[in-house]
Scaffold this motif. Sequence first.
Motif, PDB file in Angstrom:
ATOM      1  N   LYS A 177      -8.966  -6.896  -0.017  1.00  0.00           N
ATOM      2  CA  LYS A 177      -7.555  -7.940  -1.018  1.00  0.00           C
ATOM      3  C   LYS A 177      -7.374  -6.821  -2.054  1.00  0.00           C
ATOM      4  O   LYS A 177      -8.076  -6.246  -2.735  1.00  0.00           O
ATOM      5  CB  LYS A 177      -8.917  -8.074  -2.030  1.00  0.00           C
ATOM      6  CG  LYS A 177      -7.995  -9.545  -2.882  1.00  0.00           C
ATOM      7  CD  LYS A 177      -9.342 -10.162  -3.449  1.00  0.00           C
ATOM      8  CE  LYS A 177      -9.958 -11.671  -2.026  1.00  0.00           C
ATOM      9  NZ  LYS A 177     -10.387 -12.216  -3.254  1.00  0.00           N
TER      10      LYS A 177
ATOM     11  N   LYS B 292      -3.550 -10.551  -2.813  1.00  0.00           N
ATOM     12  CA  LYS B 292      -3.187 -10.741  -1.868  1.00  0.00           C
ATOM     13  C   LYS B 292      -4.247 -10.304  -0.457  1.00  0.00           C
ATOM     14  O   LYS B 292      -4.695  -8.706  -0.644  1.00  0.00           O
ATOM     15  CB  LYS B 292      -1.971 -10.020  -1.694  1.00  0.00           C
ATOM     16  CG  LYS B 292      -1.664 -10.155   0.043  1.00  0.00           C
ATOM     17  CD  LYS B 292       0.044 -10.136   0.173  1.00  0.00           C
ATOM     18  CE  LYS B 292       0.150  -8.342   0.087  1.00  0.00           C
ATOM     19  NZ  LYS B 292       1.278  -7.339  -0.175  1.00  0.00           N
TER      20      LYS B 292
ATOM     21  N   GLN C 111      -4.645  -8.399   2.637  1.00  0.00           N
ATOM     22  CA  GLN C 111      -4.190  -7.595   4.250  1.00  0.00           C
ATOM     23  C   GLN C 111      -5.255  -6.907   4.868  1.00  0.00           C
ATOM     24  O   GLN C 111      -6.069  -6.651   4.917  1.00  0.00           O
ATOM     25  CB  GLN C 111      -3.086  -6.352   3.194  1.00  0.00           C
ATOM     26  CG  GLN C 111      -2.347  -5.788   4.349  1.00  0.00           C
ATOM     27  CD  GLN C 111      -1.718  -4.511   3.179  1.00  0.00           C
ATOM     28  OE1 GLN C 111      -1.112  -4.675   2.314  1.00  0.00           O
ATOM     29  NE2 GLN C 111      -1.014  -3.786   4.218  1.00  0.00           N
TER      30      GLN C 111
END
Length: 364
Positions: A239, A244, A246
């Motif tokens: 995170k 976000k 990824q």
Amino acid sequence: MPVQSQRDIDEVKLYEKINDFPWYVVEFVDHKANNLSPSTLLGYLFDYEIFFGWLISEAGCPCEKIKDIPLYFLENLDKKIADSFPKFLVIQHKADSKVSRKKKNSEATISRKMAALKSLFSYLQNEAEDGNQKPLLTRNVITKIKYTPTKIDIQTKADIIQHKILDSKESVESFRRFVASDYSKLPGLNKRHLSWYEDNRERDTAIISLILGSGLRVNEVATLTLGDIDWSKRRVLVKRKSKKKQSVPFSIRSKLDLEEYMNVRGTRYKPSDSETAFFLTKGGKAMTKNAMQKMVLRYSTAYGKRLSVHKLRHTFATELYKKTKDTRLVQDVLGHAEPKTTAVYTHIGNDEQNRAIDGMDGIE
């Protein structure tokens, strides 16, 4: 009961510390919690603690406690007084200590603290509303503070970074090997230090190898769980700062070191069946980011080149760019929001200016 993860620890600390602040700061933190990590918000609170403490000690606020500072005091803070806050930060007094201490802040640290403060005041002026749908602040004195840090061009910044990282593939492997085996050969290690090293050698090697082989931030490493690792694809799910998620690749060397750690994780650290944190300390507790930072500093100091975790991330980024010459790829892997953040790596080791000047003398 599962052992707390790094994120859980930061969240507990955040909501313990928030009790010391005025209601409008509490609202700010609640508002930002959807987009910012507990670690980031906790950092904001430490910065706000300095500012609000300064309001009481230096700016004439009549309150004894930070929590009691009224909103109108921010609204009416005199600009000339506000302008002195960055100067106060240059040599910041440790007001919370029983012993008088001072801490000199770098320009980068002062800029970060001012940015955190601007974020709070911007929220109070432009987003938060009272019961009459009016802004909580109509006058934002922080936007009027004059603080201009020394500007550093990208080549100078790259030169500074280059002196603080492992600057070749060979030095990267040399440091990894030092952690994996050569540390035990240091003269003067007592039995206690040697025992500590042998107990944690595989774990520490795996952490350092993972950062050098993926460029992860320390918080991203500290919050890894067993389920975040895709061994077949050599990717970890993290995170990022913006919350976000990824999927980030890691190197073959990292995988080998991670597997060696996994071979001893259960028997060495004896976690409970419900514990999912990947990196553990004695007793099966999740290893914190602070412990990781101290661990990297301990090894690097003994190695002879004082390195922070972030310098290992810089090392990875520099080597990745040298290999690919692809700034977009480096940006994606590192999780940078802006290309300009990644651009510095294109200038590390760049001797074009020197060669051009040497050419003027006919020296190639």
